[in-house]
Design a protein around this motif. Structure first.
Motif, short mmCIF file in Angstrom:
data_model
loop_
_atom_site.label_atom_id
_atom_site.label_comp_id
_atom_site.label_asym_id
_atom_site.label_seq_id
_atom_site.Cartn_x
_atom_site.Cartn_y
_atom_site.Cartn_z
N GLY A 99 0.70 -1.33 -0.06
CA GLY A 99 -0.07 0.07 -0.11
C GLY A 99 0.95 1.25 0.10
N GLY A 100 0.32 2.37 -0.27
CA GLY A 100 0.95 3.52 -0.23
C GLY A 100 0.36 4.74 0.32
N VAL A 101 1.17 5.77 0.63
CA VAL A 101 0.55 7.23 0.88
C VAL A 101 1.18 7.98 -0.12
CG1 VAL A 101 0.38 8.76 2.49
CG2 VAL A 101 0.58 6.60 3.28
N GLY A 102 0.03 8.57 -0.85
CA GLY A 102 0.51 9.63 -1.90
C GLY A 102 0.30 10.91 -1.15
N VAL A 103 1.43 11.78 -1.25
CA VAL A 103 1.54 13.21 -0.52
C VAL A 103 1.39 14.26 -1.54
CG1 VAL A 103 2.92 14.69 1.12
CG2 VAL A 103 2.91 12.33 1.45
N PHE A 104 0.60 15.19 -1.25
CA PHE A 104 0.53 16.29 -2.26
C PHE A 104 0.52 17.51 -1.55
CE2 PHE A 104 -1.96 12.85 -4.52
CZ PHE A 104 -1.41 12.72 -5.50
N CYS A 105 1.25 18.52 -2.24
CA CYS A 105 1.27 19.85 -1.60
C CYS A 105 0.01 20.79 -1.78
CB CYS A 105 2.46 20.53 -2.25
SG CYS A 105 2.60 22.24 -1.70
N GLY A 106 -0.35 21.25 -0.76
CA GLY A 106 -1.75 21.83 -0.52
C GLY A 106 -1.81 23.01 -1.49
N SER A 107 -0.60 23.60 -1.68
CA SER A 107 -0.82 24.69 -2.57
C SER A 107 -0.16 24.46 -4.18
CB SER A 107 0.33 25.91 -2.15
OG SER A 107 1.41 25.69 -1.75
N GLY A 108 0.95 23.48 -4.17
CA GLY A 108 1.48 23.21 -5.51
C GLY A 108 0.43 22.22 -6.26
N GLY A 109 -0.41 21.27 -5.39
CA GLY A 109 -1.40 20.29 -6.12
C GLY A 109 -0.75 19.30 -6.77
N ILE A 130 -4.79 9.22 0.21
CA ILE A 130 -4.19 10.56 -0.44
C ILE A 130 -4.00 11.56 0.99
CG2 ILE A 130 -4.58 12.75 -1.55
CD1 ILE A 130 -5.94 10.58 -3.77
N TYR A 131 -2.62 12.26 0.99
CA TYR A 131 -2.68 12.92 2.05
C TYR A 131 -2.17 14.22 1.47
CZ TYR A 131 -0.16 15.40 6.20
OH TYR A 131 0.13 16.11 7.24
N VAL A 132 -3.09 15.40 1.78
CA VAL A 132 -2.84 16.65 1.12
C VAL A 132 -2.01 17.49 2.37
CG1 VAL A 132 -3.77 18.90 0.27
CG2 VAL A 132 -4.70 16.72 -0.42
N ASN A 133 -0.77 17.65 2.11
CA ASN A 133 -0.06 18.32 3.31
C ASN A 133 0.20 19.80 2.92
OD1 ASN A 133 1.90 18.42 5.11
ND2 ASN A 133 3.57 17.71 3.84
N LYS A 134 0.78 20.32 3.78
CA LYS A 134 1.26 21.78 3.81
C LYS A 134 -0.15 22.73 3.61
CE LYS A 134 5.78 21.22 1.88
NZ LYS A 134 6.94 21.40 1.17
N LEU A 135 -1.09 22.35 4.54
CA LEU A 135 -2.41 23.23 3.95
C LEU A 135 -2.09 24.74 4.99
CD1 LEU A 135 -5.57 20.88 4.54
CD2 LEU A 135 -4.40 22.08 2.58
N ASP A 136 -1.30 24.81 6.03
CA ASP A 136 -0.67 25.90 6.26
C ASP A 136 -0.02 26.85 5.50
OD1 ASP A 136 1.50 24.03 6.39
OD2 ASP A 136 2.57 25.23 7.82
N ARG A 137 0.19 26.58 4.28
CA ARG A 137 1.08 27.47 3.52
C ARG A 137 0.13 28.39 2.81
NH1 ARG A 137 5.56 24.70 1.13
NH2 ARG A 137 5.66 25.96 -0.84
N VAL A 138 0.51 29.56 2.31
CA VAL A 138 -0.25 30.60 1.76
C VAL A 138 -0.61 29.81 0.37
CG1 VAL A 138 -0.10 32.71 0.58
CG2 VAL A 138 1.09 32.64 2.65
N ARG A 144 -9.55 22.24 -3.72
CA ARG A 144 -8.82 22.34 -5.42
C ARG A 144 -7.87 21.28 -5.51
NH1 ARG A 144 -5.20 27.11 -5.20
NH2 ARG A 144 -3.69 25.40 -4.64
N VAL A 145 -7.08 20.90 -4.54
CA VAL A 145 -6.34 19.65 -4.70
C VAL A 145 -7.19 18.36 -5.08
CG1 VAL A 145 -4.25 18.17 -3.94
CG2 VAL A 145 -4.51 20.51 -3.57
N VAL A 146 -8.33 18.17 -4.14
CA VAL A 146 -9.21 17.12 -4.38
C VAL A 146 -9.68 17.19 -5.95
CG1 VAL A 146 -11.65 16.20 -3.85
CG2 VAL A 146 -9.75 16.97 -2.07
N ASP A 251 -10.83 1.25 -5.96
CA ASP A 251 -12.29 1.76 -6.48
C ASP A 251 -12.01 3.11 -5.99
OD1 ASP A 251 -13.05 -0.45 -7.64
OD2 ASP A 251 -14.34 -0.96 -5.85
N PHE A 252 -11.46 3.57 -5.05
CA PHE A 252 -11.22 4.95 -4.51
C PHE A 252 -10.04 4.98 -3.52
CE2 PHE A 252 -15.08 3.02 -2.14
CZ PHE A 252 -14.34 2.71 -1.05
N PHE A 253 -9.65 6.20 -3.06
CA PHE A 253 -8.45 6.40 -2.40
C PHE A 253 -9.02 7.39 -1.21
CE2 PHE A 253 -7.55 5.95 -6.79
CZ PHE A 253 -6.38 4.84 -6.86
N PRO A 254 -8.87 6.74 0.03
CA PRO A 254 -9.22 7.76 0.96
C PRO A 254 -8.40 9.01 1.32
CG PRO A 254 -9.29 5.42 1.71
CD PRO A 254 -8.66 5.37 0.38
#
Length: 696
Positions: A99-109, A130-138, A144-146, A251-254
């Motif tokens: 299994g894996g955790v895909g990390v995405f930047c909250g601003s870079g997407g 999926i883990y959308v990281n860096k949500l504290d960033r400007v 939008r990332v979703v 089928d989907f990615f939490p």
């Protein structure tokens, strides 16, 4: 035994450069009690980045395998690099993950590299959260990332949490299943959070997203869905079972969110790893292949009692000697066991085995199906080899690695460095199968080959620093190829009459171009025994051994066919040697007449630039003979996709940065070979001439 396997999670964390993958791994290690002081990537002190090159560039080059525990589950975490030149590392880590955790930047997407990695993970059928990281960033925006995950990756995110606040006001997340808010205080300590009721201003949003979550999850169970439509709410446990089922089925990615740097939201991701990602028994077992390379129809079932099957997926050299990382698919391996390497046919004795925690290690006496361990001191095991039971050997599907597209000459300063160089290169080739070394027969130079400029830059850096080799490095050379454009019928007779036995062979043949990607094809259409059967393989061998040097500039020749139609022989003077010699001479005689053509490697280039620089960047790509494929407006920047010849891309990173005040980013990977224009042929011809002059 099996009940323990249900508590194993072999997971990888993968993402684009700078999405915060290593920081996330650090936080996981901290939360699971493995390290007590947090190392930061930007201070160059992250635990899993222990190579000097990694600390300095702030990127992860090598994947490191680490074991930790969360809620009485054992997590084997493989930290993978995000940079495109190291996708080989990502690819081989994915092979051994469940299994894996895909990390995405909250601003870079969703950035170009995350797309490549996502594609690899799809190919390997790895379940992910999926883990959308860096949500504290400007500029961070979870929703939008979703949306980008849907649009760019064509994947189905299953939103599990909603962020509370944005940018600097980001304080926590709402768990949609439980309708509870997790709010962290300002201390920055991951354990300092409170579980509260959902903030009043979010209740409508929470209900909207929760309904979507429930409806998507229940598609996994018809009975529950029917009951729900009739008004019966499913329990949280029933929902979790459905989510687990759908996640494992891809089928989907939490989807979760947080800020690893600020320690907010990582626990929810760890809980999800345990709750939704598969254990080793829940992923399709690896097919077994016999020693001849045919599928046997058997699978390496995850069973500690079964025959031993282990795949070597990474080799690292460190101060303790060579470490071979293996994933055990079946059976149990004890210290002192003898296993067979099915690739070489040789046996290997298992000496020391260690469990890795980044740069630290614990000795173990045995390991079993589902485990990932490092073995110290295996001699002839390379990446992709299988270690198996001596009495019952079988091979797991080996990994396939792409061919290198770029090379540079490495010239040691003196004899002492020359010896150091060959030892160091031997170790480096063992560690990285996408890195190759050869010695140029004519000039005697050592040539190293790799996947891109950065790949080789870092290899040279490791040579100099880690292995202390003093060497000069030549200009990067492109791996050109040649092909032909027209068919020619021809005849060649090889005759040598001297005292004693002579040599005689006559061949009548056609040479013709083939479709791209066909390679070299040889066909025998001789009738009536005009060339005896035993000589035909020699004719093929003569042509096949010649293709390394093309007729135009001496690059390997691709995509052509030789058909042997007729010929002649002499009862005494003909031999296999004579026919092989005839074929080699025929190659030299005929191929220059077939309209030879130089092929250059073309790269798939992905550039992200702020809109105001778009014109300049496109103009520059056009000057580099780039074909612009598409331009898309992203949330933060314009994305340009183009095909550009590799020969025009040297030094591009510097040019792009100066053209965009340091804000442009790009990635590239090999796409295909295509015919090079005459100007390039002339330029390459000049370069070859210069090199020959220098070497005289």
């Amino acid at each position: 035994m099996q009940h323990e396997l249900s508590k194993y999670r072999n997971i990888g964390i993968f993402a684009h450069v700078d999405a915060g993958k290593t920081t996330t791994t650090e936080r996981i290690l901290k939360l699971t009690g493995k390290i007590h002081k947090l190392g930061e990537v930007h201070d160059g002190a992250a635990t899993t980045d222990f190579m000097e090159q990694e600390q300095e560039r702030g990127i992860t080059i090598q994947s490191a395998a680490t074991t930790c525990f969360w809620k009485d589950h054992r997590l084997n975490i493989i930290d993978t690099p995000g940079h495109v030149d190291f996708t080989i590392e990502v690819y081989r880590s994915l092979k051994v993950l469940d299994g894996g955790v895909g990390v995405f930047c909250g601003s870079g997407g969703v950035e170009p590299q995350s797309e490549t990695n996502w594609r690899y993970a799809n190919d390997s059928k790895v379940a992910r959260i999926i883990y959308v990281n860096k949500l504290d960033r400007v500029g961070a925006d979870f929703y939008r990332v979703v949306q980008q995950v849907k649009d760019v990756l064509a994947a189905k995110p299953l939103v599990m949490v909603l962020p509370i606040g944005t940018e600097s006001d980001f304080v926590g997340v709402v768990d949609l299943l439980e309708r509870k808010a997790y709010v962290w205080d300002d201390t920055g300590l991951p354990e300092n959070y409170e579980v509260k009721d959902v903030p009043a201003n979010m209740t409508d949003d929470v209900e909207k997203w929760r309904t979507e979550l429930v409806e998507t999850a229940l598609e996994q169970d018809d009975e529950l869905l029917e009951a729900y439509l009739e008004g019966t709410e499913p329990t949280i446990e029933q929902l979790k079972t459905c989510i687990r089922k759908g996640t494992i089925a891809l089928d989907f990615f939490p989807t979760y969110c947080g800020s690893s740097f600020k320690n907010k939201g990582v626990q929810n991701v760890l809980d999800a790893v345990v709750e939704y990602l598969p254990n080793p028994t829940e992923v399709p077992p690896q097919p077994e292949i016999d020693l001849e390379g045919n599928e046997t129809g058997k699978k390496a079932i995850v069973d500690p009692e079964g025959p031993v099957r282990a795949l070597a997926f990474k080799i690292m050299d460190d101060r303790f000697g060579a470490l071979t990382f293996i994933r055990v698919y079946s059976g149990t391996i004890n210290k002192g066991d003898t296993l067979v390497n099915t690739f070489t046919g040789k046996t290997e004795r298992i000496g020391r085995m260690v469990e890795m925690h980044a740069d630290d290690r614990t000795m173990v006496d045995s390991c079993r199906a589902g485990d990932i361990v490092a073995v110290v001191g295996l001699k002839a095991v390379r990446t992709g080899h299988t270690l198996a039971d001596v009495k019952d050997p079988a091979t797991l599907e080996p990994m396939v690695f792409p061919d290198p597209v770029i090379s540079v000459a490495v010239i040691p300063r003196d004899k002492q460095n020359s010896e150091k160089l060959s030892t160091a290169l031997g170790k480096m080739v063992a560690e990285d199968p996408s890195f190759q070394v050869e010695v140029d027969q004519e000039s005697g130079e050592t040539i190293i080959k790799g996947m891109g400029e950065l790949h080789l830059d870092i290899k040279v850096d490791i040579l100099k620093r880690t292995h202390g080799v003093e060497a000069d490095v030549g200009k990067p050379q492109v791996a050109y190829r040649e092909t032909i454009t027209k068919a020619v019928d021809d005849v060649y007779t090889h005759k040598k009459q001297t005292g004693g036995s002579g040599q005689y062979a006559k061949i009548d043949y056609t040479v013709e171009p083939l479709e791209t990607g066909s390679g070299f094809v040889f066909e025998d259409s001789v009738t009536g025994g005009r060339v005896p059967k035993e000589y035909i393989p020699s004719v093929e061998k003569g042509f096949r051994t010649s293709i390394e040097k093309g007729p135009l500039l001496g690059f390997p020749l691709l995509d052509f066919k030789v058909t042997l139609k007729d010929g002649g022989f002499h009862a005494v003077d003909s031999s296999q040697m004579a026919f092989e010699t005839a074929a080699r001479a025929a190659y030299r005689q005929t191929l220059p007449k077939c309209g030879p053509q130089l092929l250059e490697p073309v790269m798939k280039v992905d550039v992200f630039v702020p809109e105001e620089y778009l014109g300049d960047v496109i103009g520059d790509l056009n000057r580099r003979r780039g074909m612009i494929k598409s331009q898309d407006r992203g949330p933060m920047a314009m994305r340009i996709k183009a095909d550009v010849p590799l020969g025009e891309m040297f030094g591009y990173i510097g040019d792009l940065r100066s053209a965009t005040s340091g804000r442009g980013q790009f990635s590239m990977e090999f796409s295909h070979y295509s015919p090079a224009p005459n100007s390039v042929v002339e330029k390459v011809r000049e370069e070859i001439k210069e090199r020959e002059e220098r070497n005289k």
